[in-house]
Design a protein around this motif. Sequence first.
Motif, PDB file in Angstrom:
ATOM      1  N   MET A  55       0.823  -1.206   0.000  1.00  0.00           N
ATOM      2  CA  MET A  55       0.000   0.000   0.000  1.00  0.00           C
ATOM      3  C   MET A  55       0.859   1.259   0.000  1.00  0.00           C
ATOM      4  N   GLU A  56       1.971   1.218   0.728  1.00  0.00           N
ATOM      5  CA  GLU A  56       2.880   2.367   0.738  1.00  0.00           C
ATOM      6  C   GLU A  56       3.484   2.604  -0.640  1.00  0.00           C
ATOM      7  N   ASN A  57       3.575   1.535  -1.433  1.00  0.00           N
ATOM      8  CA  ASN A  57       4.102   1.648  -2.793  1.00  0.00           C
ATOM      9  C   ASN A  57       3.023   1.954  -3.826  1.00  0.00           C
ATOM     10  N   GLY A  58       1.822   2.257  -3.362  1.00  0.00           N
ATOM     11  CA  GLY A  58       0.755   2.672  -4.264  1.00  0.00           C
ATOM     12  C   GLY A  58      -0.102   1.549  -4.818  1.00  0.00           C
ATOM     13  N   GLU A  59       0.099   0.321  -4.344  1.00  0.00           N
ATOM     14  CA  GLU A  59      -0.723  -0.791  -4.800  1.00  0.00           C
ATOM     15  C   GLU A  59      -2.042  -0.835  -4.021  1.00  0.00           C
ATOM     16  N   VAL A  60      -3.101  -1.246  -4.702  1.00  0.00           N
ATOM     17  CA  VAL A  60      -4.373  -1.520  -4.029  1.00  0.00           C
ATOM     18  C   VAL A  60      -4.327  -2.973  -3.579  1.00  0.00           C
ATOM     19  N   VAL A  61      -4.506  -3.205  -2.289  1.00  0.00           N
ATOM     20  CA  VAL A  61      -4.408  -4.549  -1.738  1.00  0.00           C
ATOM     21  C   VAL A  61      -5.808  -5.055  -1.393  1.00  0.00           C
ATOM     22  N   PHE A  62      -6.179  -6.167  -2.010  1.00  0.00           N
ATOM     23  CA  PHE A  62      -7.465  -6.803  -1.725  1.00  0.00           C
ATOM     24  C   PHE A  62      -7.263  -7.857  -0.643  1.00  0.00           C
ATOM     25  N   PHE A  63      -8.130  -7.807   0.372  1.00  0.00           N
ATOM     26  CA  PHE A  63      -8.091  -8.780   1.451  1.00  0.00           C
ATOM     27  C   PHE A  63      -9.255  -9.755   1.257  1.00  0.00           C
ATOM     28  N   ALA A  64      -8.978 -10.862   0.583  1.00  0.00           N
ATOM     29  CA  ALA A  64     -10.018 -11.843   0.262  1.00  0.00           C
ATOM     30  C   ALA A  64     -10.061 -12.942   1.323  1.00  0.00           C
ATOM     31  N   GLY A  65     -11.125 -13.726   1.278  1.00  0.00           N
ATOM     32  CA  GLY A  65     -11.191 -14.920   2.113  1.00  0.00           C
ATOM     33  C   GLY A  65     -11.615 -14.720   3.541  1.00  0.00           C
ATOM     34  N   GLY A  66     -12.155 -13.554   3.864  1.00  0.00           N
ATOM     35  CA  GLY A  66     -12.614 -13.315   5.224  1.00  0.00           C
ATOM     36  C   GLY A  66     -11.483 -13.374   6.229  1.00  0.00           C
ATOM     37  N   THR A  67     -11.774 -13.876   7.416  1.00  0.00           N
ATOM     38  CA  THR A  67     -10.760 -14.048   8.463  1.00  0.00           C
ATOM     39  C   THR A  67     -10.145 -15.437   8.410  1.00  0.00           C
ATOM     40  N   SER A  68     -10.684 -16.295   7.558  1.00  0.00           N
ATOM     41  CA  SER A  68     -10.353 -17.719   7.411  1.00  0.00           C
ATOM     42  C   SER A  68     -11.109 -18.590   8.408  1.00  0.00           C
ATOM     43  N   HIS A  69     -11.889 -17.978   9.278  1.00  0.00           N
ATOM     44  CA  HIS A  69     -12.626 -18.735  10.291  1.00  0.00           C
ATOM     45  C   HIS A  69     -14.131 -18.588  10.094  1.00  0.00           C
ATOM     46  N   PRO A  70     -14.894 -19.663  10.313  1.00  0.00           N
ATOM     47  CA  PRO A  70     -16.352 -19.547  10.254  1.00  0.00           C
ATOM     48  C   PRO A  70     -16.881 -18.712  11.411  1.00  0.00           C
ATOM     49  N   TYR A  71     -18.122 -18.310  11.318  1.00  0.00           N
ATOM     50  CA  TYR A  71     -18.813 -17.528  12.345  1.00  0.00           C
ATOM     51  C   TYR A  71     -18.345 -16.073  12.404  1.00  0.00           C
ATOM     52  N   PHE A  72     -17.466 -15.667  11.482  1.00  0.00           N
ATOM     53  CA  PHE A  72     -17.044 -14.276  11.424  1.00  0.00           C
ATOM     54  C   PHE A  72     -17.409 -13.702  10.059  1.00  0.00           C
ATOM     55  N   SER A  73     -18.007 -12.519  10.070  1.00  0.00           N
ATOM     56  CA  SER A  73     -18.503 -11.903   8.848  1.00  0.00           C
ATOM     57  C   SER A  73     -17.401 -11.131   8.124  1.00  0.00           C
ATOM     58  N   THR A  74     -17.727 -10.642   6.926  1.00  0.00           N
ATOM     59  CA  THR A  74     -16.776  -9.771   6.229  1.00  0.00           C
ATOM     60  C   THR A  74     -16.673  -8.406   6.912  1.00  0.00           C
ATOM     61  N   ASP A  75     -17.658  -8.038   7.724  1.00  0.00           N
ATOM     62  CA  ASP A  75     -17.502  -6.855   8.571  1.00  0.00           C
ATOM     63  C   ASP A  75     -16.314  -7.050   9.505  1.00  0.00           C
TER      64      ASP A  75
END
Length: 234
Positions: A118-138
């Motif tokens: 991000m500091e180098n100007g790239e847009v970083v996508f955080f996919a896959g949630g937290t990797s744990h069930p019972y947790f939302s994308t929020d």
Amino acid sequence: MEFKRILLKLSGEALAGEAHHGFSDEEVSRVAAEVKKVVDKGIQVGIVIGGGNFWRGRSSNDMDRVKADQIGMLATVMNCVYAADAFRRAGMKCRVTSPYAIGDVTELFVRDKAIEAMENGEVVFFAGGTSHPYFSTDMAAVLRAIETQCDAILSAKAIDGVYDSDPKDNPNAKKYDFMKMSDIVDQKLQVIDLASAVLAMENHMPMLLFGLSEEDSIVRAVSGEKIGTMVTAD
């Protein structure tokens, strides 16, 4: 409020456009063009996308919750891979990360590498949630925002802010310009899920909720224009 680094939370349904399922090339391209304007301002951007345009909840009450949540996490991967391709076509450098390895589709999320990108100007996508069930994308959005030291979470939704009642049912519903994260927790408001609100509040992470469909809404949000509902972290 001036932003140096933001976490943009997009709903999967918003990317689907009027079809409410799958992808809308027109809508994703529009979002990409807006984010390009933000990046050109020198603002660093991380992105979390929900998976509701492909999968929400369970297909039946008999389905195992863990398996249903795993499918939802994979839906977010598809959304991020698709959106990242559109962002690259719009002239941005992107990388798609996830908390678990998926061959050469994504790269493993490493906090320091994500911040450096991000500091180098790239847009970083955080996919896959937290990797744990019972947790939302929020929760994924709040967690990644805290980990990567973002200034705020900008949550772009189908509705243009927080109301005291559902504006679809009540034409006289009142929109809040400001509210506290503690109000969401204490009153159990369904703005974001309760666990995510608690994590944001404890780590002093503010959140701006606004409507994605409004013209230049993302640019206006990062420019400090009065838009949506600002949720302070106290």
